[in-house]
Design a protein around this motif. Sequence first.
Motif, PDB file in Angstrom:
ATOM      1  N   ASP A 460      43.272  45.846  50.232  1.00  0.00           N
ATOM      2  CA  ASP A 460      41.914  45.311  50.051  1.00  0.00           C
ATOM      3  C   ASP A 460      41.802  44.574  48.714  1.00  0.00           C
ATOM      4  O   ASP A 460      41.202  43.490  48.628  1.00  0.00           O
ATOM      5  CB  ASP A 460      40.885  46.442  50.115  1.00  0.00           C
ATOM      6  CG  ASP A 460      40.647  46.935  51.532  1.00  0.00           C
ATOM      7  OD1 ASP A 460      41.050  46.232  52.474  1.00  0.00           O
ATOM      8  OD2 ASP A 460      40.062  48.034  51.689  1.00  0.00           O
ATOM      9  N   LEU A 461      42.376  45.155  47.649  1.00  0.00           N
ATOM     10  CA  LEU A 461      42.341  44.489  46.349  1.00  0.00           C
ATOM     11  C   LEU A 461      43.232  43.247  46.334  1.00  0.00           C
ATOM     12  O   LEU A 461      42.890  42.230  45.705  1.00  0.00           O
ATOM     13  CB  LEU A 461      42.779  45.469  45.258  1.00  0.00           C
ATOM     14  CG  LEU A 461      41.791  46.610  44.955  1.00  0.00           C
ATOM     15  CD1 LEU A 461      42.392  47.593  43.969  1.00  0.00           C
ATOM     16  CD2 LEU A 461      40.483  46.047  44.392  1.00  0.00           C
ATOM     17  N   ALA A 462      44.364  43.329  47.025  1.00  0.00           N
ATOM     18  CA  ALA A 462      45.237  42.161  47.107  1.00  0.00           C
ATOM     19  C   ALA A 462      44.543  41.011  47.833  1.00  0.00           C
ATOM     20  O   ALA A 462      44.691  39.842  47.447  1.00  0.00           O
ATOM     21  CB  ALA A 462      46.534  42.538  47.813  1.00  0.00           C
ATOM     22  N   LYS A 463      43.793  41.336  48.868  1.00  0.00           N
ATOM     23  CA  LYS A 463      43.032  40.299  49.580  1.00  0.00           C
ATOM     24  C   LYS A 463      42.038  39.625  48.641  1.00  0.00           C
ATOM     25  O   LYS A 463      41.888  38.395  48.644  1.00  0.00           O
ATOM     26  CB  LYS A 463      42.301  40.924  50.769  1.00  0.00           C
ATOM     27  CG  LYS A 463      41.407  39.955  51.524  1.00  0.00           C
ATOM     28  CD  LYS A 463      40.678  40.649  52.659  1.00  0.00           C
ATOM     29  CE  LYS A 463      39.716  39.694  53.355  1.00  0.00           C
ATOM     30  NZ  LYS A 463      38.967  40.374  54.452  1.00  0.00           N
ATOM     31  N   ALA A 464      41.358  40.434  47.813  1.00  0.00           N
ATOM     32  CA  ALA A 464      40.417  39.861  46.848  1.00  0.00           C
ATOM     33  C   ALA A 464      41.145  38.941  45.876  1.00  0.00           C
ATOM     34  O   ALA A 464      40.633  37.876  45.501  1.00  0.00           O
ATOM     35  CB  ALA A 464      39.705  40.980  46.099  1.00  0.00           C
ATOM     36  N   ALA A 465      42.364  39.324  45.461  1.00  0.00           N
ATOM     37  CA  ALA A 465      43.137  38.482  44.540  1.00  0.00           C
ATOM     38  C   ALA A 465      43.554  37.171  45.194  1.00  0.00           C
ATOM     39  O   ALA A 465      43.558  36.112  44.556  1.00  0.00           O
ATOM     40  CB  ALA A 465      44.363  39.245  44.054  1.00  0.00           C
ATOM     41  N   VAL A 466      43.898  37.238  46.485  1.00  0.00           N
ATOM     42  CA  VAL A 466      44.253  36.018  47.224  1.00  0.00           C
ATOM     43  C   VAL A 466      43.068  35.060  47.265  1.00  0.00           C
ATOM     44  O   VAL A 466      43.199  33.864  46.984  1.00  0.00           O
ATOM     45  CB  VAL A 466      44.719  36.369  48.652  1.00  0.00           C
ATOM     46  CG1 VAL A 466      44.831  35.108  49.500  1.00  0.00           C
ATOM     47  CG2 VAL A 466      46.054  37.101  48.628  1.00  0.00           C
ATOM     48  N   LEU A 467      41.896  35.590  47.615  1.00  0.00           N
ATOM     49  CA  LEU A 467      40.719  34.741  47.777  1.00  0.00           C
ATOM     50  C   LEU A 467      40.169  34.267  46.437  1.00  0.00           C
ATOM     51  O   LEU A 467      39.673  33.145  46.315  1.00  0.00           O
ATOM     52  CB  LEU A 467      39.642  35.505  48.550  1.00  0.00           C
ATOM     53  CG  LEU A 467      40.035  35.948  49.967  1.00  0.00           C
ATOM     54  CD1 LEU A 467      38.915  36.761  50.602  1.00  0.00           C
ATOM     55  CD2 LEU A 467      40.371  34.751  50.832  1.00  0.00           C
TER      56      LEU A 467
END
Length: 599
Positions: A460-467
């Motif tokens: 979930d945090l990695a997704k935020a970093a991607v976006l």
Amino acid sequence: MLDSRSWEILKIKLKQLGLDIGRCAPGVENRMLCPKCNGGDSEELSLSLFLDEDGFSAVWMCFRAKCGWKGSTSALVDNNRSQSSLKKFSKMKTIREITEDSLELEPLGNELRAYFAERLISAETLRRNRVMQKRHGHEVVIAFPYWRNGKLVNCKYRDFNKKFWQEKDTEKVFYGLDDIEGESDIIIVEGEMDKLSMEEAGFLNCVSVPDGAPSSVSKKDVPSEEQDTKYQYLWNCKMYLKQASRIILATDGDPPGQALAEELARRVGRERCWRVRWPKKNDVDHFKDANEVLMYLGPGALKEVVENAELYPIMGLFNFRDYFDEIDAYYHRTSGDEFGISTGWRALNELYNVLPGELTIVTGVPNSGKSEWIDALICNINEHAGWKFVLCSMENKVREHARKLLEKHIKKPFFEANYGGSAERMTVEEFEQGKAWLCNTFSLIRCENDSLPSIKWVLDLAKAAVLRHGVRGLVIDPYNELDHQRPVSQTETEYVSQMLTMVKRFAQHHACHVWFVAHPRQLHNWVGEPPNLYDISGSAHFINKCDNGIVIHRNRDPEAGPIDRVQVCVRKVRNKVVGTIGEAFLSYNRVTGEYMDIV
């Protein structure tokens, strides 16, 4: 609460009349097949039954004009409750009998004929659809009669300001309903003008919805036929739709029009639906509906649009055609990463290249340099391709991890210390530039409390970093530092399979390469050889599910060769375009943490 004895008496009385109320609810309108007329040829649910909240009385009416059967009864002869039920029922709509004369409809005058001519609707199409006019106050408005089996059942009006209204207490059906009787292909549009436009393009098998489009798709499940009041016209015409093998949805191209298409598809079945794609009006906008295409491009273009209708999308079901843009770009190599991103080491060019959206499992015995090698790899990729990364390295303190990355980037030791030997330490200016590089290149995932992070939390945090930051790579180092609580009924093998599926799905959906470090289980009688991917602690799924599998191994025996020599064993490559199985050797610089090709 229902009085059970009275309810049973009422059920018996109604059953004798042919009304089975086993599934009916008190206090609301219940729709069912009329036992007197059986819903006519279309077998519609034309009978409306109202049961008192307490279940003491019932009233009913068939809304088919040719039937009209109605009545009431109660469980007790002198029960006054039936009177209140009759009052409620009297508020329900009754179907009116209407005719052209009763509505005072007139043939179209010259003004309205000219209006339709401007929209390329011919006099022949107007005549065949019996479009008329009506005096409304001080103006004349368009009248669109709705016919069913040749009988007038409704009429909709439109003035010059595009204001619509319909006759009250009339039957809701499609406009042009008689034109689709017996047709295997049916076109559904959003307005009467679009229905007439389709006829100009040669399509008579077209109907229009009577009530326009919703603002958005409902998030609720499709109601039952009896409760689906907004789309009652669909159920009233279900026998016409039932015989169709293909339903082309040609609703407007704006958001409400697309919402209407989805609501229709949900009810008639997506598997037999097609949809039209309105052509472009300019570089930005598309034509909105059938009449716009007819007016600007002509009947031939409108016919071509309908004939090129595409299958309505079903979630999870696709055709290769849906991916042709992506496949074309892959063939022509327009994205630039079709062969993967180079690791920066000549020795690995033919064995392993980094492809967005893949999962690489990295393993090796303790102190073999797995984390150091990945750090060196991502520094190389950043230097050559500009990628950004998000790091979830639970075994590293932040300051020590920063030191290792800066030494690889600046190629100088962080401290003046024994490990640096005579090498010059990085200057303050280089250190400050390196700090800016760290900020611009990396995001960190850290669990600052005493709890262990779960894989879902990390992703979930990695997704935020991607976006948020546009990162292209995720490092999870190592597997055993994550929280691996699993249900008692789930084996470790099942858990690992499920976890790796989540990681791969994240990688693919976000075009983000994931490096996952996993330690091998305790190796009994280890003689110093590189471990196998099947030696990873937990499950064979680590090798089964990964796209790439790499073992990092360091020579520890001075007699066997230089102790700074590192063996990179590529044990699995799923995509033959980006690499193959093999081994390469690199030299490790203990001062800066760099890995270099052996000359």
